[in-house]
Design an enzyme around this catalytic site. Sequence first.
Site, PDB file in Angstrom:
ATOM      1  N   ASP A   1      -2.172  -4.438 -23.425  1.00  0.00           N
ATOM      2  CA  ASP A   1      -3.499  -3.930 -23.772  1.00  0.00           C
ATOM      3  C   ASP A   1      -4.385  -3.715 -22.539  1.00  0.00           C
ATOM      4  OD1 ASP A   1      -3.767  -6.551 -23.172  1.00  0.00           O
ATOM      5  OD2 ASP A   1      -4.893  -7.121 -24.964  1.00  0.00           O
TER       6      ASP A   1
ATOM      7  N   HIS B   1       6.021   9.576   1.919  1.00  0.00           N
ATOM      8  CA  HIS B   1       5.129   8.977   0.919  1.00  0.00           C
ATOM      9  C   HIS B   1       5.437   7.496   0.701  1.00  0.00           C
ATOM     10  CE1 HIS B   1       4.029  13.178  -0.826  1.00  0.00           C
ATOM     11  NE2 HIS B   1       3.378  12.885   0.271  1.00  0.00           N
TER      12      HIS B   1
ATOM     13  N   ASP C   1      -1.930   6.380   6.209  1.00  0.00           N
ATOM     14  CA  ASP C   1      -2.502   7.586   5.606  1.00  0.00           C
ATOM     15  C   ASP C   1      -3.273   7.087   4.394  1.00  0.00           C
ATOM     16  OD1 ASP C   1      -3.080   9.904   4.206  1.00  0.00           O
ATOM     17  OD2 ASP C   1      -1.124  10.823   4.553  1.00  0.00           O
TER      18      ASP C   1
ATOM     19  N   ASP D   1      -9.337  11.601   3.380  1.00  0.00           N
ATOM     20  CA  ASP D   1      -7.883  11.650   3.587  1.00  0.00           C
ATOM     21  C   ASP D   1      -7.618  11.653   5.085  1.00  0.00           C
ATOM     22  OD1 ASP D   1      -5.187  12.063   3.495  1.00  0.00           O
ATOM     23  OD2 ASP D   1      -5.265  13.990   2.456  1.00  0.00           O
TER      24      ASP D   1
ATOM     25  N   HIS E   1       6.579  19.073   6.645  1.00  0.00           N
ATOM     26  CA  HIS E   1       5.488  19.339   5.698  1.00  0.00           C
ATOM     27  C   HIS E   1       4.510  20.346   6.301  1.00  0.00           C
ATOM     28  CE1 HIS E   1       2.643  16.704   7.884  1.00  0.00           C
ATOM     29  NE2 HIS E   1       3.598  15.800   7.961  1.00  0.00           N
TER      30      HIS E   1
ATOM     31  N   HIS F   1      -3.911  20.990   3.513  1.00  0.00           N
ATOM     32  CA  HIS F   1      -4.098  21.237   2.079  1.00  0.00           C
ATOM     33  C   HIS F   1      -5.594  21.205   1.811  1.00  0.00           C
ATOM     34  CE1 HIS F   1      -4.819  16.900   1.407  1.00  0.00           C
ATOM     35  NE2 HIS F   1      -3.733  16.647   2.108  1.00  0.00           N
TER      36      HIS F   1
ATOM     37  N   HIS G   1      -5.197  16.596  -3.189  1.00  0.00           N
ATOM     38  CA  HIS G   1      -4.647  17.946  -3.017  1.00  0.00           C
ATOM     39  C   HIS G   1      -5.483  18.821  -3.939  1.00  0.00           C
ATOM     40  CE1 HIS G   1      -0.592  15.998  -1.737  1.00  0.00           C
ATOM     41  NE2 HIS G   1      -1.476  16.016  -0.765  1.00  0.00           N
TER      42      HIS G   1
ATOM     43  N   GLU H   1      -3.273  18.089   9.669  1.00  0.00           N
ATOM     44  CA  GLU H   1      -2.444  16.885   9.774  1.00  0.00           C
ATOM     45  C   GLU H   1      -1.019  17.154  10.234  1.00  0.00           C
ATOM     46  OE1 GLU H   1      -1.215  15.264   5.966  1.00  0.00           O
ATOM     47  OE2 GLU H   1      -2.391  16.746   4.885  1.00  0.00           O
TER      48      GLU H   1
ATOM     49  N   TYR I   1       8.399  13.108  12.927  1.00  0.00           N
ATOM     50  CA  TYR I   1       9.098  11.969  12.322  1.00  0.00           C
ATOM     51  C   TYR I   1      10.515  11.971  12.882  1.00  0.00           C
ATOM     52  CZ  TYR I   1       5.108  13.024   9.451  1.00  0.00           C
ATOM     53  OH  TYR I   1       3.834  13.322   9.050  1.00  0.00           O
TER      54      TYR I   1
ATOM     55  N   ARG J   1       1.655  10.791  12.493  1.00  0.00           N
ATOM     56  CA  ARG J   1       0.859  11.852  11.861  1.00  0.00           C
ATOM     57  C   ARG J   1      -0.594  11.601  12.234  1.00  0.00           C
ATOM     58  NH1 ARG J   1       2.828  11.662   7.262  1.00  0.00           N
ATOM     59  NH2 ARG J   1       1.435  10.379   6.003  1.00  0.00           N
TER      60      ARG J   1
ATOM     61  N   GLU K   1      -4.284  12.989  11.113  1.00  0.00           N
ATOM     62  CA  GLU K   1      -4.901  13.807  10.062  1.00  0.00           C
ATOM     63  C   GLU K   1      -6.409  13.618  10.041  1.00  0.00           C
ATOM     64  OE1 GLU K   1      -3.869  12.525   6.075  1.00  0.00           O
ATOM     65  OE2 GLU K   1      -4.445  14.468   5.244  1.00  0.00           O
TER      66      GLU K   1
END
Length: 451
Positions: free
Chosen positions: A37, A244, A261, A272, A355, A359, A366, A392, A396, A413, A415
């Site tokens: 619940d 991710h 990130d 972001d 990537h 964005h 996004h 960004e 890698y 990265r 960004e």
Amino acid sequence: MTQHTIFSARRARLAAQLGAGGVAIIPTAPEQRRNRDSDYPYRHDSYFYYLTGFAEPDAWLVLDAAGRSTLFCRPKDEEREIWTGLRLGPQAAPAALGVEAAYSVDELEQRLPQLLAGAQALWLPFGVHQGLFERAEGWLEELRAKARAGVQPPAQLRDVCALLDEMRLIKDGDEQRLMRRAGAISAAGHVRAMRRCAAMLRAGQQPCEYHLEAELLHAFRDAGAQGVAYPSIVAAGANACVLHYPAGSAPCREGDIVLIDAGCELDGYAGDISRSFPAGGRFTAPQRALYEVVLAAQQAAIDACRAGARFDAPHNAALAILTQGLLDLGLIDRRRHPDVQTALAQRAYLPFYMHRTSHWLGMDVHDCGSYTEAGEKGAARILHPGMVLTIEPGLYVRPAEGVPERYWNTGIRIEDDAIVTDAGCELITRDVPVEPNDIEALMRQDYILHK
Ligand code: CA
């Protein structure tokens, strides 16, 4: 402008695009069960919120082409409110939200056919709410049943997101103000996390990804943000090569690069930011070499971001620098890809950069908005002042044959969030440094718990 006039003005702008006899119906998001619940923390629907500023669940907006807004919301209920919190209620809604009429959501089914009677076009968000079309079908059936009384159901069904996406793509002054603040709060979280990591190692303790995630959350909530805009990525060492990767329990060791990130959500708007830093506060030479390439790529992308440029201009600028850097550092084999043009054409960067560089950013991390220019067959969108996008680039490097071992298991990265302006772009997330010397200096500073 008072809060509700901002939303009233947005509704008026949408109404003006519905065409004569158009009616739009926009529900908010449902509550989501987590287990037994317990529900997930409630998050309103972005389209609905954009037009109302109303964050309660179980609410609907009906807007007609004449600009008349009707809200359906949870009725006041003293007993329920003791358990689940105060409700605005239909009586207070017109004054609070600037809508012309408000009713209990319990009256939705009964009143909607009346609100749709005589409408020429029904505008709904397509592909957003499960079961919405089935419900709309029911209202239309009811209208058709009254055909002999001279009532016609609307002849057209259209996607209201097509209009709202275009509106949301250009952030108005109020949205830009919120996004600057979301950017600053997100940056403060990154600063805390970096300092905590180095301070723990200096004190002989073992920082783990979750310690750094805790710093982000602390900074976000402490500054009044409602929470995270998306699950925070805190990735130590090899984990940074998983795009991710969610913050876990891996240790951040001296010699690791940690990639974070993360961004807060403030009053419905997302920050972001990505930063990549050495856990112990000092880059090794190979780490710094890779980092400098990504930073130069980001700067090239920032320089390419301005009104009148295409959406893919920053990406292309970043790709050229990343690819040149990969050649210079020996990660791309010069025998197979002798120069940067060949390497770009053969997409030799793909094992290291898979990537896109940008964005849209807004209420959704996004964010909505087409990436192509209408009527130009897939040509990238032309940037306009008030559009907000991330910049960004990253690299890698996983263990692989032919890749120098000193670069293995390093993910970087960088960004930042940019508001497009006439002359260029405004970076709203630079309260956390990006220059390697500045990062090292910041991490040397003592960790202060309440700063
Ligand atoms: Ca991000």
